[in-house]
Motif scaffolding. Sequence first.
Motif, short mmCIF file in Angstrom:
data_model
loop_
_atom_site.label_atom_id
_atom_site.label_comp_id
_atom_site.label_asym_id
_atom_site.label_seq_id
_atom_site.Cartn_x
_atom_site.Cartn_y
_atom_site.Cartn_z
N SER A 80 -5.27 4.52 12.96
CA SER A 80 -5.81 3.90 11.75
C SER A 80 -6.59 2.66 12.13
O SER A 80 -6.37 2.06 13.19
N PRO A 81 -7.50 2.22 11.26
CA PRO A 81 -8.10 0.91 11.44
C PRO A 81 -7.03 -0.16 11.20
O PRO A 81 -6.00 0.11 10.58
N THR A 82 -7.24 -1.36 11.70
CA THR A 82 -6.31 -2.45 11.41
C THR A 82 -6.99 -3.48 10.53
O THR A 82 -8.19 -3.43 10.31
N GLY A 83 -6.17 -4.39 10.03
CA GLY A 83 -6.70 -5.49 9.24
C GLY A 83 -6.71 -5.20 7.75
O GLY A 83 -6.69 -6.09 6.94
N THR A 84 -6.75 -3.96 7.38
CA THR A 84 -6.70 -3.59 5.96
C THR A 84 -5.72 -2.43 5.81
O THR A 84 -5.30 -1.83 6.78
N ALA A 85 -5.36 -2.16 4.62
CA ALA A 85 -4.28 -1.22 4.36
C ALA A 85 -4.80 0.21 4.30
O ALA A 85 -4.87 0.80 3.24
N PHE A 86 -5.15 0.75 5.44
CA PHE A 86 -5.57 2.14 5.49
C PHE A 86 -4.39 3.05 5.79
O PHE A 86 -3.43 2.64 6.43
N GLY A 87 -4.52 4.27 5.39
CA GLY A 87 -3.55 5.27 5.80
C GLY A 87 -3.90 5.78 7.18
O GLY A 87 -4.84 5.31 7.82
N SER B 123 0.85 -1.19 0.00
CA SER B 123 0.00 0.00 0.00
C SER B 123 0.89 1.24 0.00
O SER B 123 1.91 1.27 0.68
N TYR C 101 1.10 12.04 1.34
CA TYR C 101 0.65 13.02 2.31
C TYR C 101 1.19 14.39 1.93
O TYR C 101 2.31 14.51 1.44
N LEU D 152 -3.55 13.17 4.43
CA LEU D 152 -3.58 12.19 3.34
C LEU D 152 -4.27 12.78 2.11
O LEU D 152 -5.38 13.31 2.21
N TYR E 190 -3.05 1.06 -4.39
CA TYR E 190 -2.68 -0.31 -4.04
C TYR E 190 -2.27 -1.12 -5.26
O TYR E 190 -1.49 -2.07 -5.15
N GLY F 266 -1.19 -5.89 5.56
CA GLY F 266 -2.34 -5.22 6.14
C GLY F 266 -2.25 -5.05 7.63
O GLY F 266 -3.21 -4.69 8.29
N LYS G 103 3.38 0.86 3.12
CA LYS G 103 2.97 -0.11 4.14
C LYS G 103 3.14 -1.52 3.59
O LYS G 103 2.78 -1.79 2.45
N PHE H 28 1.00 5.63 -0.08
CA PHE H 28 0.24 6.81 0.32
C PHE H 28 1.04 8.07 0.02
O PHE H 28 2.27 8.09 0.14
#
Lengths: 112, 113
Positions: free
Chosen positions: B94-101, A32, A36, A46, A51, A95, A92, A34
């Motif tokens: 950030s949230p976890t489990g997925t690829a968030f910024g 992933s 910024y 952001l 992806y 996940g 990143k 990003f």
Amino acid sequence: QKEVEQNSGPLSVPEGAIASLNCTYSDRGSQSFFWYRQYSGKSPELIMFIYSNGDKEDGRFTAQLNKASQYVSLLIRDSQPSDSATYLCAVKIGGGADGLTFGKGTHLIIQP
Amino acid sequence: DGGITQSPKYLFRKEGQNVTLSCEQNLNHDAMYWYRQDPGQGLRLIYYSQIVNDFQKGDIAEGYSVSREKKESFPLTVTSAQKNPTAFYLCASSPTGTAFGYTFGSGTRLTVV
């Protein structure tokens, strides 16, 4: 060792032109990516994420990803003086929540 | 409004003193992070936490400590063992489990006096 490389600049672009910001990364497991934007003295915000290989467009911004070359870029069309800022590339792996790795940023100056 | 709040905005530390930086979020994010930013150095990860009562060292954890007693809160203590603490400190979630910024707080600028 995870590394994200950016040219620190400054990158000077005339108003109305296209600004092209580049970033390379070392870890092939990166999934992933990003971009910024950070104004002086402020926190990063952001502006784009990508992806999959190829281009992703959002308004005046286009993110481009080439995983084979380990290269991600950000294009800003019709550059405005308000686009003058430092642009941080972040990567990143997977996940999980073990953190983004940031480049040192490119300082962009849009000349009126 | 959902967001992440850091306080104070500016903080001054005397030699040998411990100081604590506050970070609170109401985004219901599981993961929280602390970064340090120095001129020309980019952002460097100090600590991160994925769940309550658990946290992991980042790349530059020496001289810092954290706690995660509540999902919403992730305070950072800069101890006297941190010899060069002057920097801009950024908290993110950030949230976890997925690829968030990340969503960043507004930052705390710490200066040693």
